[in-house]
Scaffold this motif. Sequence first.
Motif, PDB file in Angstrom:
ATOM      1  N   TRP A  12      86.796   6.943  58.871  1.00 38.43           N
ATOM      2  CA  TRP A  12      85.492   7.227  59.477  1.00 38.43           C
ATOM      3  C   TRP A  12      85.604   8.288  60.564  1.00 38.43           C
ATOM      4  O   TRP A  12      84.751   9.165  60.688  1.00 38.43           O
ATOM      5  CB  TRP A  12      84.884   5.954  60.078  1.00 38.43           C
ATOM      6  N   SER A  26      88.509   2.558  57.336  1.00 36.44           N
ATOM      7  CA  SER A  26      88.222   2.291  58.745  1.00 36.44           C
ATOM      8  C   SER A  26      89.175   3.040  59.678  1.00 36.44           C
ATOM      9  O   SER A  26      88.780   3.450  60.764  1.00 36.44           O
ATOM     10  CB  SER A  26      88.268   0.789  59.032  1.00 36.44           C
ATOM     11  N   ASP A  76      94.117   1.454  57.095  1.00 30.18           N
ATOM     12  CA  ASP A  76      93.251   1.130  55.960  1.00 30.18           C
ATOM     13  C   ASP A  76      93.395   2.196  54.872  1.00 30.18           C
ATOM     14  O   ASP A  76      93.480   1.879  53.682  1.00 30.18           O
ATOM     15  CB  ASP A  76      91.807   1.020  56.442  1.00 30.18           C
TER      16      ASP A  76
END
Length: 186
Positions: free
Chosen positions: A65, A82, A86
Motif C-alpha cells: 500500500w 499490506s 505480506d
Amino acid sequence: MKIAVYCSSVENLPASWVEGATVAGRWIGQHGAQMVYGGVDAGLMTDAARACKEAGGTVVGVVPWRRADQASVLNDVRVPASDLNDRKGVMQLLADAFIVLPGGYGTLDEFCTSFAYINFTHNRDKRIILYNPDGLYDPLLAQLHAFVDRGLMPADRLDILEVVTEPADIAAALDRFTEHFKDSIK
C-alpha cells in the motif's frame, strides 16, 4: 506457471545485470508464464517486466500500500499487500519458481525468505535460480556452504538452488526447471 522475480529497484546498473533481467522477463513472456514481482516501476524490476510484456507475457505486481503510487503501468494484475512481509508471503504462495537477480538488502531478504520457505515447507518442487554476475552473491554462497560444513544445514537443502553467471544461463536454467515442473505435476 508463475515465476517470481526478485531484483533491484536501482537505476543505471551494469549492462550485464540489465541483460539478465531482460533475458528472464523475455523467457517468461515467450513461454506463456506469469511474472510475479514487486510491481513498482524502478530499476531491474522495470527491465524484467517490460521484456515479459513485450514477449507476450502477463505481469503480476504485488505492491505494498505504501508504494501504491509507484505501481508500474506494465502490471496486468496488481495485488495489494499490506507491507513488505505480506508482499513476500504472497509472492511465495503464487510462484512456482524464483529468479534472484542483482539487488540489495531487499533482494537478499526475499532470497533468504524464499529459501527458508521452500525448505521449511518441504515444497521441493519449487526452485530458485540465482543469477550471480561478477561474483555478486559469492559471499552469500560461501555462507550457505559454511552452514553445511558446520552442520547447521543438511547439504541437500542446496538442491533447490541453481546458480548461473551469464544472462543466457538464466534461460537455460528456466528450460531445465520447466521440465522438472512438468514432471512434478503429472
